[in-house]
Design a protein around this motif. Structure first.
Motif, mmCIF file in Angstrom:
data_model
loop_
_atom_site.group_PDB
_atom_site.id
_atom_site.type_symbol
_atom_site.label_atom_id
_atom_site.label_comp_id
_atom_site.label_asym_id
_atom_site.label_seq_id
_atom_site.Cartn_x
_atom_site.Cartn_y
_atom_site.Cartn_z
ATOM 1 N N ILE A 277 21.759 9.951 -0.229
ATOM 2 C CA ILE A 277 21.074 9.096 0.528
ATOM 3 C C ILE A 277 20.053 9.923 1.449
ATOM 4 C CG2 ILE A 277 21.252 7.816 2.758
ATOM 5 C CD1 ILE A 277 24.016 6.906 1.795
ATOM 6 N N ILE A 278 20.400 10.897 1.645
ATOM 7 C CA ILE A 278 19.303 11.961 2.299
ATOM 8 C C ILE A 278 18.255 11.943 1.650
ATOM 9 C CG2 ILE A 278 19.057 14.279 3.213
ATOM 10 C CD1 ILE A 278 21.928 14.431 4.236
ATOM 11 N N PHE A 279 18.491 12.480 0.091
ATOM 12 C CA PHE A 279 17.560 12.715 -0.596
ATOM 13 C C PHE A 279 16.537 11.459 -0.794
ATOM 14 C CE2 PHE A 279 15.988 12.246 -5.017
ATOM 15 C CZ PHE A 279 14.992 13.138 -5.339
ATOM 16 N N ILE A 280 17.150 10.155 -1.105
ATOM 17 C CA ILE A 280 16.181 9.080 -0.946
ATOM 18 C C ILE A 280 15.446 8.757 0.300
ATOM 19 C CG2 ILE A 280 16.611 6.304 -1.014
ATOM 20 C CD1 ILE A 280 18.820 6.727 -2.762
ATOM 21 N N LEU A 281 15.799 9.096 1.351
ATOM 22 C CA LEU A 281 15.058 8.990 2.617
ATOM 23 C C LEU A 281 13.985 9.950 2.762
ATOM 24 C CD1 LEU A 281 18.115 8.652 5.286
ATOM 25 C CD2 LEU A 281 16.485 6.651 4.407
ATOM 26 N N ILE A 282 13.966 10.996 2.297
ATOM 27 C CA ILE A 282 13.278 12.074 2.280
ATOM 28 C C ILE A 282 12.120 11.737 1.348
ATOM 29 C CG2 ILE A 282 12.737 14.538 1.651
ATOM 30 C CD1 ILE A 282 15.141 15.393 2.640
ATOM 31 N N THR A 283 12.420 11.215 0.044
ATOM 32 C CA THR A 283 11.339 10.729 -0.664
ATOM 33 C C THR A 283 10.626 9.620 -0.147
ATOM 34 O OG1 THR A 283 12.814 11.478 -2.443
ATOM 35 C CG2 THR A 283 11.106 9.985 -2.988
ATOM 36 N N LEU A 284 11.113 8.643 0.520
ATOM 37 C CA LEU A 284 10.544 7.518 1.248
ATOM 38 C C LEU A 284 9.476 8.262 2.154
ATOM 39 C CD1 LEU A 284 13.175 4.909 1.156
ATOM 40 C CD2 LEU A 284 11.519 4.830 -0.505
ATOM 41 N N PHE A 285 10.136 8.838 2.925
ATOM 42 C CA PHE A 285 9.149 9.595 3.883
ATOM 43 C C PHE A 285 7.957 10.124 3.481
ATOM 44 C CE2 PHE A 285 8.038 13.064 6.714
ATOM 45 C CZ PHE A 285 7.796 12.535 7.748
ATOM 46 N N LEU A 286 8.179 11.190 2.533
ATOM 47 C CA LEU A 286 7.114 11.581 1.682
ATOM 48 C C LEU A 286 5.980 10.718 1.350
ATOM 49 C CD1 LEU A 286 8.857 14.859 0.229
ATOM 50 C CD2 LEU A 286 7.539 14.659 2.228
ATOM 51 N N LEU A 287 6.567 9.759 0.273
ATOM 52 C CA LEU A 287 5.596 8.533 -0.097
ATOM 53 C C LEU A 287 4.842 7.828 1.082
ATOM 54 C CD1 LEU A 287 7.903 7.392 -2.922
ATOM 55 C CD2 LEU A 287 6.144 8.735 -3.446
ATOM 56 N N TRP A 288 5.562 7.473 2.134
ATOM 57 C CA TRP A 288 5.044 6.962 3.123
ATOM 58 C C TRP A 288 3.778 7.741 3.753
ATOM 59 C CZ3 TRP A 288 5.569 1.802 4.547
ATOM 60 C CH2 TRP A 288 4.799 1.624 5.773
ATOM 61 N N ASN A 289 4.043 8.898 3.938
ATOM 62 C CA ASN A 289 3.057 9.877 4.592
ATOM 63 C C ASN A 289 2.022 10.464 3.687
ATOM 64 O OD1 ASN A 289 3.968 10.072 7.700
ATOM 65 N ND2 ASN A 289 5.759 10.019 6.439
ATOM 66 N N ARG A 290 2.162 10.164 2.452
ATOM 67 C CA ARG A 290 0.932 10.759 1.608
ATOM 68 C C ARG A 290 -0.288 10.286 1.884
ATOM 69 N NH1 ARG A 290 1.984 9.828 -4.786
ATOM 70 N NH2 ARG A 290 1.356 7.659 -4.192
ATOM 71 N N ARG A 291 -1.297 11.417 1.799
ATOM 72 C CA ARG A 291 -2.514 10.985 2.030
ATOM 73 C C ARG A 291 -3.170 10.881 0.734
ATOM 74 N NH1 ARG A 291 -4.094 14.517 7.487
ATOM 75 N NH2 ARG A 291 -2.345 13.499 8.748
ATOM 76 N N PRO A 292 -4.308 10.033 0.618
ATOM 77 C CA PRO A 292 -5.100 9.964 -0.613
ATOM 78 C C PRO A 292 -5.799 11.315 -0.774
ATOM 79 C CG PRO A 292 -5.924 8.541 0.889
ATOM 80 C CD PRO A 292 -4.869 8.922 1.413
ATOM 81 N N VAL A 293 -5.768 11.849 -1.974
ATOM 82 C CA VAL A 293 -6.529 13.061 -2.338
ATOM 83 C C VAL A 293 -8.266 12.896 -2.432
ATOM 84 C CG1 VAL A 293 -6.909 14.959 -3.804
ATOM 85 C CG2 VAL A 293 -4.489 14.126 -3.249
ATOM 86 N N SER A 294 -8.942 13.382 -1.718
ATOM 87 C CA SER A 294 -10.318 13.015 -1.841
ATOM 88 C C SER A 294 -10.891 13.730 -3.063
ATOM 89 C CB SER A 294 -11.098 13.634 -0.625
ATOM 90 O OG SER A 294 -10.934 14.967 -0.336
ATOM 91 N N VAL A 295 -11.690 13.114 -3.909
ATOM 92 C CA VAL A 295 -12.304 13.344 -5.182
ATOM 93 C C VAL A 295 -13.807 13.750 -4.989
ATOM 94 C CG1 VAL A 295 -12.730 12.760 -7.489
ATOM 95 C CG2 VAL A 295 -10.614 11.966 -6.340
ATOM 96 N N ILE A 296 -14.152 15.095 -4.994
ATOM 97 C CA ILE A 296 -15.529 15.384 -4.963
ATOM 98 C C ILE A 296 -16.336 15.221 -6.357
ATOM 99 C CG2 ILE A 296 -17.067 17.256 -4.373
ATOM 100 C CD1 ILE A 296 -14.612 18.356 -2.478
ATOM 101 N N ASP A 297 -17.413 14.503 -6.213
ATOM 102 C CA ASP A 297 -18.277 14.584 -7.369
ATOM 103 C C ASP A 297 -19.217 15.668 -7.403
ATOM 104 O OD1 ASP A 297 -19.491 13.638 -9.282
ATOM 105 O OD2 ASP A 297 -20.468 11.910 -8.491
ATOM 106 N N THR A 298 -18.835 16.329 -8.658
ATOM 107 C CA THR A 298 -19.606 17.707 -8.737
ATOM 108 C C THR A 298 -20.768 17.466 -9.853
ATOM 109 O OG1 THR A 298 -17.942 18.551 -10.445
ATOM 110 C CG2 THR A 298 -17.883 19.015 -8.013
ATOM 111 N N ASN A 299 -20.764 16.465 -10.570
ATOM 112 C CA ASN A 299 -21.499 16.079 -11.577
ATOM 113 C C ASN A 299 -23.101 16.318 -11.398
ATOM 114 O OD1 ASN A 299 -19.682 15.292 -13.274
ATOM 115 N ND2 ASN A 299 -19.740 13.020 -12.783
ATOM 116 N N THR A 300 -23.407 16.226 -10.066
ATOM 117 C CA THR A 300 -24.797 16.675 -9.502
ATOM 118 C C THR A 300 -24.998 18.042 -9.596
ATOM 119 O OG1 THR A 300 -24.078 16.737 -7.344
ATOM 120 C CG2 THR A 300 -24.846 14.637 -8.263
ATOM 121 N N ASP A 301 -24.182 18.853 -9.582
ATOM 122 C CA ASP A 301 -24.263 20.482 -9.519
ATOM 123 C C ASP A 301 -23.919 21.057 -10.848
ATOM 124 O OD1 ASP A 301 -24.977 20.344 -6.860
ATOM 125 O OD2 ASP A 301 -22.841 20.578 -6.146
#
Length: 495
Positions: free
Chosen positions: A357-381
């Motif tokens: 149960i603790i493991f499931i709660l920790i997993t749900l917490f991490l998924l809920w607070n996960r922030r999208p990773v910004s993608v940097i377009d480097t094709n121009t360089d």
């Protein structure tokens, strides 16, 4: 956390069911695997060197145990499953495949009644041409259809799949006979994965190595090690792919030796000092091996009865008169309850579920607070170091984007060209620190030519013509729009 949770759950559940402990080892002289149930140890052994007699001694601490039910392999009802696995990955190896056909047919003539054979080929994928147990006649027909196809060689992955197919085969012993040049182009599967799967499923790998050239024969070490680390044999043909019968025939017989035996463990349950291992000694004329096998012995201890004195038996209590007359004293006791409380059942399982149960709660917490990773377009360089221009109608440009840039037929190269005149790894372009470029021949079959001159290693210059096999390329450091750039013009200015 992810690794700890399944382990804790397994420990808790194993208390509720009777487990069968399996154990196996491979030494210089023997391949041994054993299984322990609650009261017995069953072992299967195979000498790696041909021998006619093996003496067995079993000890636990200083106690000599008797090995019973000793049988030699193969005994009645035992079978050996053999899968011939042929490498058909390169169309230039069709002459080798023809040798493979004749050598397998020779081995089929020596099959014994308890040996059941099958046939498979592989390159990028494995293909079962004849399942285990196919008649010799149909197996020979399947052999006639073998053709080299010229695809990528995924040696390790296909060996693991072959082991999985043998796993489901009902046989006492299981053997793969691998016929290959040792080339392996896997990226996600490795040598250790094959060894782990083979040892887990008691599969032995015998192999025949076919050296294509002296340089490429180094790859044969790959299949030599596969055989050595699974308890199998390795043999190698000459440069014309020939092999004498005295070397070929043992490949289907080296697994048919040794036998099995059992050890009764009941004698150890009444011992004051419970052993945690059994020492197994196997002796032949040429070798002797002592191996420690871990065991688990469950000793049942009956708790001592507690003396109780009640009003009903006061008359039987010892008196001074009884003591003086030295008559036997009868003591009436209440029988102790022999049923013990399983602490793991009451405390282990609830603890395991709480952890889940603790493991499931920790997993749900991490998924809920996960922030999208910004993608940097480097094709121009992005700008390649240089280019190779193909000598075709479209003048296809291949950008050189790395300091080490490989060219060949294999898909793990930076530039993959589907042309049979190229080797798997044909050439390599290296960018030096000072900005210059070198091209190196990677021991290719057809060589590397710069401006019609064969080279092993050479510096590349602007406009150099490169010839690898039947492919022609031109080297340049200019981008495709270079010709559109206007030159700078010096103009006169007034002061």
């Amino acid at each position: 956390m992810k690794r700890t949770l399944p382990l804790l759950l397994f420990v808790c559940l194993s208390i509720l069911v009777q487990q069968v402990s399996a154990w196996n080892t491979l030494t210089d002289n023997f391949d041994i695997n054993c299984q322990q149930t609650a009261k017995r140890l069953d072992c299967n052994y195979r000498p790696l060197n041909q021998t006619s007699r093996v003496d067995i001694e079993v000890k636990a601490n200083d106690i000599i145990l008797e090995a019973s039910n000793i049988t030699s392999y193969p005994s009645k009802g035992e079978t050996t499953a053999i899968l011939f696995l042929v490498d058909t990955s390169d169309p230039n190896r069709q002459n080798v495949v023809e040798k493979n056909k004749s050598q397998i047919k020779e081995l089929l003539t020596d099959l014994k009644p308890h040996q059941k054979a099958g046939l498979a080929s592989f390159d990028k994928t494995i293909r079962i041409l004849s399942p285990i147990g196919t008649t010799t006649f149909l197996l020979s027909k399947s052999l006639d259809s073998l053709q080299a196809s010229g695809k990528t060689t995924e040696l390790y992955r296909n060996l693991i799949e072959a082991i999985e197919k043998l796993k489901s085969t009902d046989a006492s012993r299981k053997l793969i006979i691998l016929l290959s040049d040792g080339q392996a182009e896997d990226k996600a599967y490795f040598h250790s994965d094959v060894i782990k799967a083979a040892r887990k499923n008691s599969v032995v790998i015998n192999s025949i190595g076919y050296p294509r050239t002296i340089t490429l024969s180094v790859a044969l070490q790959t299949i030599r090690r596969l055989s050595e680390e699974t308890g199998g044999d390795y043999i190698e043909t000459d440069m014309n792919y020939n092999l004498s019968s005295d070397k070929l025939n043992p490949l289907i017989n080296n697994i048919d030796n040794g036998g099995s035996f059992s050890v009764d463990l009941n004698v150890l349950t009444n011992n004051t000092s419970t052993p945690d291992k059994i020492t197994l000694t196997l002796k032949t004329i040429k070798a002797q091996e002592s191996i420690d096998i871990p065991i688990r012995i469950k000793v049942v201890k009956i708790p001592a009865a507690k003396q109780t004195l009640t009003s009903a038996n006061v008359s039987n209590a010892p008196t001074q008169e009884n003591l003086n007359n030295k008559q036997p004293i009868q003591i009436v006791t209440k029988q102790a309850d022999n049923q013990t409380i399983n602490l793991w059942l009451w405390y282990g399982l609830p603890a395991a579920f709480i952890i889940i149960i603790i493991f499931i709660l920790i997993t749900l917490f991490l998924l809920w607070n996960r922030r999208p990773v910004s993608v940097i377009d480097t094709n121009t360089d992005y700008r390649p170091y240089a280019y190779l221009i193909a000598d075709d109608d479209k003048e296809t440009r291949y950008p050189i984007t790395r300091s080490i840039w490989r060219i060949g037929r294999s898909k793990d190269n930076e530039l993959t060209l589907d042309d049979t005149s190229l080797s798997r790894r044909h050439a390599e372009i290296q960018r030096n620190i000072n900005g210059t470029f070198n091209i190196i021949d990677m021991n290719s079959m057809n060589g590397v030519y710069i401006n019609n001159e064969k080279v092993g290693k050479a510096e590349l210059h602007e406009g150099d013509a490169i010839e690898i096999g039947d492919v022609f390329l031109r080297f340049t450091q200019h981008a495709s729009d270079y010709s559109l750039e206007e030159p700078t013009v010096m103009q006169k200015t007034k002061l």
